[in-house]
Design an enzyme around this catalytic site. Structure first.
Site, PDB file in Angstrom:
ATOM      1  CE  LYS A  22     -49.533  12.941  54.644  1.00  0.00           C
ATOM      2  NZ  LYS A  22     -50.885  13.632  54.548  1.00  0.00           N
ATOM      3  CG  ASN A  23     -49.425  13.976  58.220  1.00  0.00           C
ATOM      4  OD1 ASN A  23     -49.910  14.349  57.280  1.00  0.00           O
ATOM      5  ND2 ASN A  23     -50.496  13.435  59.097  1.00  0.00           N
ATOM      6  CB  CYS A 116     -61.593  16.306  53.229  1.00  0.00           C
ATOM      7  SG  CYS A 116     -61.696  15.345  54.799  1.00  0.00           S
ATOM      8  NE  ARG A 121     -59.403  16.739  58.003  1.00  0.00           N
ATOM      9  CZ  ARG A 121     -58.315  16.255  57.455  1.00  0.00           C
ATOM     10  NH1 ARG A 121     -58.379  15.961  56.191  1.00  0.00           N
ATOM     11  NH2 ARG A 121     -57.109  16.409  58.093  1.00  0.00           N
ATOM     12  CG  ASP A 304     -53.986   9.720  59.566  1.00  0.00           C
ATOM     13  OD1 ASP A 304     -54.929  10.152  59.241  1.00  0.00           O
ATOM     14  OD2 ASP A 304     -52.946  10.700  59.561  1.00  0.00           O
ATOM     15  NE  ARG A 396     -53.297  14.502  49.549  1.00  0.00           N
ATOM     16  CZ  ARG A 396     -54.120  14.989  50.406  1.00  0.00           C
ATOM     17  NH1 ARG A 396     -55.289  14.825  50.427  1.00  0.00           N
ATOM     18  NH2 ARG A 396     -53.700  15.769  51.467  1.00  0.00           N
TER      19      ARG A 396
HETATM   20  C1  UD1 Z   1     -53.830  15.886  60.930  1.00  0.00           C
HETATM   21  C2  UD1 Z   1     -53.136  14.879  59.933  1.00  0.00           C
HETATM   22  C3  UD1 Z   1     -54.336  13.998  59.500  1.00  0.00           C
HETATM   23  C4  UD1 Z   1     -54.820  13.221  60.966  1.00  0.00           C
HETATM   24  C5  UD1 Z   1     -55.221  14.399  61.864  1.00  0.00           C
HETATM   25  C6  UD1 Z   1     -55.924  13.382  63.212  1.00  0.00           C
HETATM   26  C7  UD1 Z   1     -51.541  16.463  58.874  1.00  0.00           C
HETATM   27  C8  UD1 Z   1     -51.341  17.046  57.583  1.00  0.00           C
HETATM   28  N1  UD1 Z   1     -52.794  15.804  58.917  1.00  0.00           N
HETATM   29  O1  UD1 Z   1     -54.933  16.521  60.523  1.00  0.00           O
HETATM   30  O2  UD1 Z   1     -53.322  13.094  58.854  1.00  0.00           O
HETATM   31  O3  UD1 Z   1     -55.878  12.381  60.205  1.00  0.00           O
HETATM   32  O4  UD1 Z   1     -54.498  15.261  62.179  1.00  0.00           O
HETATM   33  O5  UD1 Z   1     -54.670  12.941  63.833  1.00  0.00           O
HETATM   34  O6  UD1 Z   1     -50.939  16.312  60.004  1.00  0.00           O
HETATM   35  N2  UD1 Z   1     -60.966  20.214  64.425  1.00  0.00           N
HETATM   36  C9  UD1 Z   1     -61.926  21.325  64.649  1.00  0.00           C
HETATM   37  N3  UD1 Z   1     -61.634  22.604  64.626  1.00  0.00           N
HETATM   38  C10 UD1 Z   1     -60.496  22.871  64.043  1.00  0.00           C
HETATM   39  C11 UD1 Z   1     -59.504  21.912  63.663  1.00  0.00           C
HETATM   40  C12 UD1 Z   1     -59.938  20.611  63.966  1.00  0.00           C
HETATM   41  O7  UD1 Z   1     -63.178  20.990  65.180  1.00  0.00           O
HETATM   42  O8  UD1 Z   1     -60.206  24.009  63.926  1.00  0.00           O
HETATM   43  C13 UD1 Z   1     -61.497  18.715  64.823  1.00  0.00           C
HETATM   44  C14 UD1 Z   1     -61.422  18.102  63.324  1.00  0.00           C
HETATM   45  O9  UD1 Z   1     -62.772  18.114  62.660  1.00  0.00           O
HETATM   46  C15 UD1 Z   1     -61.340  16.730  64.047  1.00  0.00           C
HETATM   47  C16 UD1 Z   1     -60.192  16.782  65.355  1.00  0.00           C
HETATM   48  O10 UD1 Z   1     -60.338  18.411  65.504  1.00  0.00           O
HETATM   49  O11 UD1 Z   1     -62.360  16.154  64.521  1.00  0.00           O
HETATM   50  C17 UD1 Z   1     -58.621  16.582  64.915  1.00  0.00           C
HETATM   51  O12 UD1 Z   1     -58.320  17.291  63.872  1.00  0.00           O
HETATM   52  P1  UD1 Z   1     -57.143  17.866  63.768  1.00  0.00           P
HETATM   53  O13 UD1 Z   1     -56.010  16.926  64.644  1.00  0.00           O
HETATM   54  O14 UD1 Z   1     -57.094  19.358  63.484  1.00  0.00           O
HETATM   55  O15 UD1 Z   1     -56.630  17.290  62.116  1.00  0.00           O
HETATM   56  P2  UD1 Z   1     -55.621  17.813  60.939  1.00  0.00           P
HETATM   57  O16 UD1 Z   1     -54.738  18.819  61.802  1.00  0.00           O
HETATM   58  O17 UD1 Z   1     -56.638  18.480  59.899  1.00  0.00           O
END
Ligand code: UD1
Length: 420
Positions: A22-23, A116, A121, A304, A396
């Site tokens: 999915k991701n 969320c 996030r 996850d 989802r």
């Molecule tokens: C993606 C995955 C999600 C998984 C997560 C971590 C998808 C669609 N979703 O989510 O299933 O749980 O990776 O493996 O692929 N952060 C910041 N600033 C930002 C972006 C992220 O501080 O601009 C922080 C987040 O709060 C978190 C960490 O970075 O603590 C990692 O998040 P991130 O890898 O970005 O997660 P997602 O891409 O949202």
């Protein structure tokens, strides 16, 4: 809304084919915004997030059609650069259209994703990265506005490892003018899969699979046909389900290399795993040993699969600690597991699961995608029936979870409810 009725006490035995990730799909789909024409994404999972993203792309003028597991995306007639709140609120990955739209069309307007169910996030790194490439970014009325006639390559360091920010900024950099160096890039297999697809579209990216990417921007890219990698989180969920029911299950179409951390933890817990090519067989004959986990960016143990591990440890011979360094408040499933009789205490960024408590069926509520999976697993080993409400969270990210598990011996029934 749908609910599941899970009858506990049935051992899993047989083979399950793992779906496309999915991701990865969510990262591959927006690449169609980078070039006009017809794309085919094979092995696309048929789940709600894919439908939501298809609808979002549809609102931009992309024709999306899922035939079996091949997703056709025709981006010949893109006529909008705005991702409205109604789509983004359903799925945070909607923000992935920001980078490609501003890179190719010079403008994008994307609703800000909110928090969320497992905490805040932020998207600051997505925005900082695009700004570094020259995008003018402003926020108004809950929307991110990005504009720039032509992005310019630049060095950019991600302060923390972020899957989403790496995906967004990489997609922008491939069409920027000149050279971009990205450091501390996330190396999750889904990010690497995106980089490979971009290369097949004509992008110049060196260092794929490492935390530093050297990207030489190109003027245009071309549509391609591309295969989606297997879903390592779905696979981990099945492996844990098999171990919990003391089963004997073989997973087909899986990439064992992507599951190294999970396989190692399962082995420590006492399960036997045999890896051969793209299959993994797991057998388990006893209650598991108590094994701690701490989530970390890939190749660490995935956040996850954290909730599923906590469900597994309910059966352990002793207490184990489940710690989440990525989403420190991702323990919304704990009160629901407690309704089944689980003995779990939560602390700062962790929970302690005391194994051996008697689990008995009850009505529980899904709060997010992976939390729902942990409730299904717990229901499969609880005495009697467990009713799991709001399984739309689960839908989802899992394709036909109940059918796949029922085919190897589980008893899960889907029913409609009047619940709002
Ligand atoms: C993606 C995955 C999600 C998984 C997560 C971590 C998808 C669609 N979703 O989510 O299933 O749980 O990776 O493996 O692929 N952060 C910041 N600033 C930002 C972006 C992220 O501080 O601009 C922080 C987040 O709060 C978190 C960490 O970075 O603590 C990692 O998040 P991130 O890898 O970005 O997660 P997602 O891409 O949202």
């Amino acid at each position: 809304m749908d609910k599941f009725i899970v009858e506990g006490g049935h051992r899993l035995n047989g083979r399950i084919t793992v779906s496309g990730a999915k991701n990865a799909s969510l990262a591959l789909m927006p690449t169609c915004l980078l070039a006009p024409g017809v794309f085919h994404l094979d092995n696309t999972p048929n789940n709600r997030d894919v439908w939501t993203f298809s609808r979002l792309l549809g609102s931009l003028g992309v024709h999306a059609e899922l035939n079996g597991h091949t997703l056709l995306l025709d981006s010949t007639n893109i006529n909008s650069f705005e991702a409205p709140y109604e789509h983004v609120k359903k799925m945070r990955a909607s923000i992935y259209v920001l980078g490609p739209l501003v890179a190719r069309f010079g403008q994008a307007r994307v609703s800000l994703p909110g928090g969320c169910n497992f905490g805040p996030r932020p998207v600051d790194l997505h925005l900082k990265g695009l700004e570094k490439l020259g995008a003018q970014i402003s926020i108004d009325g809950g929307y991110i506005n990005a504009s720039c006639p032509r992005l310019q390559g630049a060095p950019f360091h991600f302060d923390i490892s972020s899957v989403g920010a790496s995906v967004n900024v990489m997609m922008a950099a491939v069409l920027a003018k000149g050279h971009t160096t990205l450091t501390n890039v996330a190396i999750e297999p889904e990010v690497t899969a995106l980089a490979r697809m971009l290369v097949s579209m004509g992008a110049n990216i060196e260092g794929i699979g490492t935390t530093t990417l050297e990207i030489d921007g190109v003027d245009e890219l071309r549509p391609v046909r591309h295969d989606t990698i297997p879903d390592r989180i779905e696979a981990a969920t099945f492996l844990i389900a098999a171990a919990m029911t003391r089963g004997d299950v073989t997973l087909d179409h899986v990439n064992p290399y992507h599951l190294t951390a999970v396989i190692q933890k399962l082995e420590e817990s006492g399960a036997e795993l045999d890896v051969a090519g793209d299959t993994i067989r797991i057998t388990m004959n006893d209650a598991p040993n108590a094994v701690d986990i701490t989530t970390a960016p890939y190749p660490g143990y995935p956040t996850d699969s954290q909730a599923q591990w906590a469900a597994y440890m309910l059966l352990a011979k002793g207490a184990s600690r489940v710690r989440d360094t990525i989403y420190p408040t991702r323990f919304g499933y704990v009160p629901e597991l407690q309704r089944l009789g689980a003995d779990i205490e939560t602390g700062d960024m962790y929970c302690v699961v005391k194994g051996g408590a008697h689990l008995s069926g009850a009505t529980v509520m899904s709060s997010d995608l992976r939390a729902s999976a942990s409730l299904v697993l717990a229901g499969m080993v609880a005495e009697g029936s467990t009713e799991i409400l709001r399984v739309y969270h689960l839908d989802r990210g899992y394709e036909s979870l109940e059918h796949k598990l029922n085919a190897v011996g589980a008893r899960i029934r889907r029913e409609r409810t009047e619940e709002f």
